[in-house]
Design a protein around this motif. Structure first.
Motif, mmCIF file in Angstrom:
data_model
loop_
_atom_site.group_PDB
_atom_site.id
_atom_site.type_symbol
_atom_site.label_atom_id
_atom_site.label_comp_id
_atom_site.label_asym_id
_atom_site.label_seq_id
_atom_site.Cartn_x
_atom_site.Cartn_y
_atom_site.Cartn_z
ATOM 1 N N ALA A 82 6.427 -3.439 -10.419
ATOM 2 C CA ALA A 82 6.507 -3.144 -11.853
ATOM 3 C C ALA A 82 5.786 -1.847 -12.208
ATOM 4 O O ALA A 82 6.077 -1.233 -13.241
ATOM 5 C CB ALA A 82 5.925 -4.296 -12.663
ATOM 6 N N LEU A 83 4.843 -1.406 -11.336
ATOM 7 C CA LEU A 83 4.096 -0.177 -11.604
ATOM 8 C C LEU A 83 4.810 1.068 -11.088
ATOM 9 O O LEU A 83 4.285 2.178 -11.212
ATOM 10 C CB LEU A 83 2.701 -0.267 -10.977
ATOM 11 N N LYS A 84 6.011 0.903 -10.507
ATOM 12 C CA LYS A 84 6.830 2.011 -10.020
ATOM 13 C C LYS A 84 6.006 2.994 -9.171
ATOM 14 O O LYS A 84 5.902 4.187 -9.489
ATOM 15 C CB LYS A 84 7.483 2.742 -11.188
ATOM 16 N N PRO A 85 5.409 2.522 -8.071
ATOM 17 C CA PRO A 85 4.513 3.379 -7.280
ATOM 18 C C PRO A 85 5.254 4.493 -6.550
ATOM 19 O O PRO A 85 6.383 4.315 -6.077
ATOM 20 C CB PRO A 85 3.877 2.398 -6.292
ATOM 21 N N THR A 86 4.602 5.630 -6.447
ATOM 22 C CA THR A 86 5.049 6.763 -5.638
ATOM 23 C C THR A 86 3.911 7.144 -4.710
ATOM 24 O O THR A 86 2.757 7.242 -5.149
ATOM 25 C CB THR A 86 5.424 7.972 -6.515
ATOM 26 N N VAL A 87 4.199 7.369 -3.415
ATOM 27 C CA VAL A 87 3.158 7.639 -2.418
ATOM 28 C C VAL A 87 3.493 8.908 -1.651
ATOM 29 O O VAL A 87 4.653 9.156 -1.313
ATOM 30 C CB VAL A 87 3.008 6.448 -1.440
ATOM 31 N N TRP A 88 2.477 9.729 -1.378
ATOM 32 C CA TRP A 88 2.617 10.906 -0.520
ATOM 33 C C TRP A 88 1.323 11.061 0.273
ATOM 34 O O TRP A 88 0.374 10.305 0.075
ATOM 35 C CB TRP A 88 2.911 12.163 -1.352
ATOM 36 N N GLY A 89 1.262 12.034 1.182
ATOM 37 C CA GLY A 89 0.052 12.155 1.998
ATOM 38 C C GLY A 89 -0.134 13.537 2.589
ATOM 39 O O GLY A 89 0.793 14.354 2.661
ATOM 40 N N THR A 90 -1.374 13.813 3.024
ATOM 41 C CA THR A 90 -1.726 15.067 3.679
ATOM 42 C C THR A 90 -2.577 14.758 4.894
ATOM 43 O O THR A 90 -3.135 13.663 5.032
ATOM 44 C CB THR A 90 -2.516 16.002 2.739
#
Length: 492
Positions: free
Chosen positions: A239-247
């Motif tokens: 429900a929080l519509k997560p988006t993930v990325w990384g370095t």
């Protein structure tokens, strides 16, 4: 004692631990403050090394006393039955599997760590170091510090639990700060002791919880011991519509996107992100970040922002902007080596800010950032040379010891007022005095563009902006009129 040509145990042991810890001879020499050729002589058996140097090498390479023992054996001296007190007893560990699972339920984060470890050293392992660090507002250190001063992490809320196989592990506190904890997990409890002997393997698991208002939108894994496989799983309410990325970054490479993206799938009402890597480089750091749709972020996204303004973009990346009194203050020096851990923390925060900034702009001339520019009143700065193969320059308590009589004028930019560029005279070389973490004072000479970058950051730590260096009657020009973006300075 025998002839030096017979002293082969220490030389081989040194080369072994240097290699498995991921150091080149030059990198190890820099850490120890000695000439790189001396390391080569030690590994070839042509030099003996002092007892003090051997102890420092043992500590730096986390050799659990193996270097010290080998050196004593070569000298025909008796070897003590126990490792020296100051040597970390978690040394000699190889992590076969490192699994992290972080779950957010909308109010609290729970982290569960699982590690399959093997003792590849020569002495029993009796404890394992665990770090807990939170930063609610990355890029806004003063805001985070104020939060944790009022509401520090407590052991009661963390509810730390740890096991080795079926046995509960005890633990002792090494550091207890408002937003940072270090704990030694012990291979023992009230009923038994179960040290990890050379050649043995064990599965360590531990978990803790942190409230959502104390955990920032990031999770970092640092490879401090040799590791075969590293994996991270993040679970958020869909429900929080997560988006993930990384370095990722390391001692030899700057921040860059993860080489492989996290995968995403749905499990019930949760969105799961997974990422893994094999044989990560020692000292590498992998940072996963996320955005959740919450009332707070919705409100922030509704605020009017000029996307074409470079200064607005830098402000959004957490850079203190022109007009803040901190930019005109003299930074507080570190008391080194007593404040070495604090210095490491500040430098780490600077590198995190650099990663955010470099996603917004191409720095063909290299770049730098001072602690005051991220809201920290300490004498620390980092300079990234334009040569991608060159190591970052870390400056602690820097001062200008000497400058060239000759100078030239070149355009400079500043992250704290990035909408303009100014023509600034600078000497063609500068000798900078700075302090190592161990308190050693050093002098290093920089020339041309690198001198300009370093002097810009040293000025920041003394409350001086490049505008203060411009010649009378000269004013900055709008960045739109500047034609040198993405290109290095030129010198005859």
């Amino acid at each position: 004692m025998g002839d030096r040509s017979e002293r082969g145990t220490f030389a081989a042991t040194l080369k072994h631990f240097r290699t498995i810890r991921g150091y080149s001879a030059a990198a190890l020499a820099r850490r120890l403050g000695i000439d790189p050729s001396y390391v080569s002589h030690l590994e070839a058996g042509r030099e003996r090394g002092s007892s003090d140097l051997v102890r420092r090498m043992d500590k730096e390479l986390e050799a659990a006393g193996a270097l010290w023992h080998a050196w004593q054996e070569d000298e025909g001296e008796p070897v003590p039955a126990e490792t020296p007190e100051e040597t970390p007893t978690s040394t000699g560990v190889l992590v076969l599997e490192d699994e992290a699972r972080l779950t957010y339920d909308g109010t609290r984060y729970q982290l569960r760590m699982r590690r399959l470890v093997r003792n590849v050293g020569s002495v029993p392992v009796t404890r394992y170091l665990v770090r807990i660090a939170v930063d609610r507002y990355p890029g806004e250190p003063e805001r985070s510090n104020a939060l944790y001063r009022l509401r520090p992490l407590t052991w009661d809320e963390l509810r730390l639990e740890a096991q080795c196989g079926d046995e509960a592990m005890g633990w002792t506190v090494k550091h207890d700060r408002d937003a940072f904890k270090e704990i030694w997990l012990t291979f023992a409890n009230d009923q038994a002791r179960f040290p990890l002997y050379p050649g043995q393997e064990a599965e360590i698991t531990y978990s803790y919880t942190v409230s959502g208002d104390k955990w920032g939108p990031w999770f970092q894994r640092a490879v401090r011991v040799p590791t075969r496989e590293l994996s991270v799983t993040l679970a958020f309410p869909s429900a929080l519509k997560p988006t993930v990325w990384g370095t990722e970054t390391s001692l030899t490479a700057d921040f860059a996107p993860l080489r492989t993206p996290p995968t995403r799938h749905i499990e019930g009402d949760q969105t799961i992100f997974s990422w893994s890597t094999r044989d990560p480089q020692l000292h590498a750091r992998y940072r996963l970040e996320w955005r959740l749709t919450t009332p707070h972020t919705a409100e922030s996204e509704s605020e009017p922002v000029n996307p074409t303004s470079p200064s607005a973009a830098m402000a959004g990346a957490g850079i203190v902007q022109d007009g803040d009194p901190l930019l005109h203050a003299v930074a507080r020096p570190f008391d080194l080596p007593a404040e070495a851990e604090e210095a490491r923390r500040v430098v780490g925060t600077l590198f995190e800010a650099i990663a955010r900034v470099r996603q917004l702009h191409t720095f063909g001339k290299g770049m730098g950032i001072a602690a005051c520019q991220i809201g920290i009143d300490r004498a620390a700065a980092v300079v990234i040379p334009p040569d991608l193969e060159a190591d970052p320059i870390v400056l602690l308590n820097p001062d200008i010891a000497e400058t060239a009589a000759d100078s030239d004028e070149q355009y400079e930019g500043c992250l704290s007022f990035f909408d303009v560029r100014g023509l600034v005279p600078r000497p063609l070389y500068a000798v900078i005095a700075h302090t190592d973490l161990d308190g050693t004072r050093r002098l290093i000479r920089y020339e041309h563009g690198l001198a300009r970058l370093v002097l810009h950051e040293v000025d920041h730590l003394h409350g001086t902006l490049y505008r203060d260096r411009m010649l009378p009657g000269t004013t900055p020009i709008p960045v739109e009129e500047y034609r040198g973006t993405g290109h290095n300075w030129t010198y005859r």
